[in-house]
Design a protein around this motif. Sequence first.
Motif, PDB file in Angstrom:
ATOM      1  N   ALA A  12       0.814  -1.219   0.000  1.00 40.61           N
ATOM      2  CA  ALA A  12       0.000   0.000   0.000  1.00 40.61           C
ATOM      3  C   ALA A  12       0.846   1.267   0.000  1.00 40.61           C
ATOM      4  O   ALA A  12       0.500   2.258  -0.656  1.00 40.61           O
ATOM      5  CB  ALA A  12      -0.930  -0.012   1.212  1.00 40.61           C
ATOM      6  N   SER A  13       1.954   1.252   0.734  1.00 44.99           N
ATOM      7  CA  SER A  13       2.781   2.465   0.815  1.00 44.99           C
ATOM      8  C   SER A  13       3.423   2.781  -0.535  1.00 44.99           C
ATOM      9  O   SER A  13       3.445   3.935  -0.978  1.00 44.99           O
ATOM     10  CB  SER A  13       3.854   2.307   1.890  1.00 44.99           C
ATOM     11  N   THR A  16       0.744   3.999  -2.967  1.00 45.68           N
ATOM     12  CA  THR A  16       0.320   5.377  -2.675  1.00 45.68           C
ATOM     13  C   THR A  16       1.324   6.379  -3.228  1.00 45.68           C
ATOM     14  O   THR A  16       0.944   7.391  -3.841  1.00 45.68           O
ATOM     15  CB  THR A  16       0.169   5.569  -1.155  1.00 45.68           C
ATOM     16  N   THR A  19       1.120   6.366  -7.096  1.00 49.91           N
ATOM     17  CA  THR A  19      -0.136   6.998  -7.535  1.00 49.91           C
ATOM     18  C   THR A  19      -0.051   8.516  -7.426  1.00 49.91           C
ATOM     19  O   THR A  19      -0.416   9.248  -8.362  1.00 49.91           O
ATOM     20  CB  THR A  19      -1.313   6.481  -6.691  1.00 49.91           C
ATOM     21  N   ARG A  31      -5.871   1.442  -9.238  1.00 47.43           N
ATOM     22  CA  ARG A  31      -5.028   0.581  -8.417  1.00 47.43           C
ATOM     23  C   ARG A  31      -5.723  -0.728  -8.090  1.00 47.43           C
ATOM     24  O   ARG A  31      -6.929  -0.776  -7.890  1.00 47.43           O
ATOM     25  CB  ARG A  31      -4.668   1.279  -7.109  1.00 47.43           C
TER      26      ARG A  31
END
Length: 469
Positions: A12-13, A16, A19, A31
């Motif tokens: 997720a990091s 992020t 993105t 995503r």
Amino acid sequence: MGQKILLVEDDASIATVITAALEEEGFAVDRTESIVGRDRLLAQHRYAAMLTDVVLEDGDGIASLDPARTDNPDLPIIVLSAQNTLDTAVRATDIAAFEYFPKPFDLDELVHAVKQAARQSGVLNTPDASEQDGGLPLVGRSQAMQGVYRMITRVLRNDLTVLVLGESGTGKELVAEAIHQLGHRKSGPFIAVNAAAIPHELIESELFGHEKGAFTGAVSQAIGKFEQANGGTLFLDEIGDMPLEAQTRLLRALQSGAIRRVGGRQEIATDVRIVAATNRDLEPMIAAGRFREDLYYRLNVVPITLPPLRERRDDIPALVNHFLAQAAAEGLARHKIDDDALARLSRFGWPGNVRELKNAVYRLALMARNEEIDSETVLSVLGEPREATPVNAESGFATVLGDWLRSTELPSGTLYHAAVAEIERPLFEHVLSQTGGNQVQAARILGINRNTLRKRLTDLAIDPDTCGD
């Protein structure tokens, strides 16, 4: 709305950060964390490019790409991976990935690659996937090796001439073997020639062959390495040791694609891919008239620089375990090695690079009495670690180098390059600090070409701006 980008990433990091960077450039990013989600989105939308991790929560992001490729044959794919091995880089090439980025990656470089992919969207084709080679010759996941892997993958589908640079023992022939084994000439022969190991008067005969009676002792016709390598790869090792006369004939062969045997009259067409290698700095040799400048430019189409082992110490544990497995396969006792022993080995200077490490591991495999090699065994067999001596301008280069020489055991044939490597970094840093980071002035003071200085700074990971602070 900007062009749509598909990001397949289960961290997720990382997702992020990517993105945010792409959206800042005007892209619209979808995503997903899984292969299932990827296939669903690909069925619903048309994307300018796709970024995908390799290891996903529900499978392999590369191995599962066939359905995506069937429906989107022109989709540019950028592969991201923490599995930073040559195998991963090659697999990315096999699926015609637009680019491959090992983690951690430079975010600006990644965004630039996405922009390029988006501009060229719809023009990429998918080649046939090659068989996976489980016996890839290069070992290591360090950042230093990632650049090597990326350069190798860029030359697998073409016949551009490659010049492999690096100190003795770094594995230059392994790079040549990887280019051959993984490239489109893998079904042809791989022929290696070491120019330093052949008497100067025989090197032309070795390369180009000779006719019967061409010289005293030529009692029969001989086929040279160029003809033997026809349809495959010819690896010219230690090219810097080739005499000038042979350099002239080699240049003519590379330019014309044909050779003439010594004593022969007939031109013989050859179809070979050339990979050359040297542990020498060829530019000073060119300036001294000992290496042809036109041959240098003919060979140096794609340079690949192999880092010395001291600049990729993170790879030492993997290399040690690799060599222990090799030793066992060759009949020595099977051993494991504990963390303390690996830490001790990682503190050695290894002036002979990977070759010296391999010999040391084989010696450990032979001498160790227990199944697990511990730190005491390393100490008893190899002695105390020979750590690099810190060098600075104030201490005096000559004094420190002398101390280093007296405390260092060196295998034959490596003294010059090991000594140069020991003193090169502090020398460059000192001169750059005196010039405020000005590379033009630094090159003038050092008496070397600015391009040579820039290349060495890159190889040694020296930032001239910080030296000038």
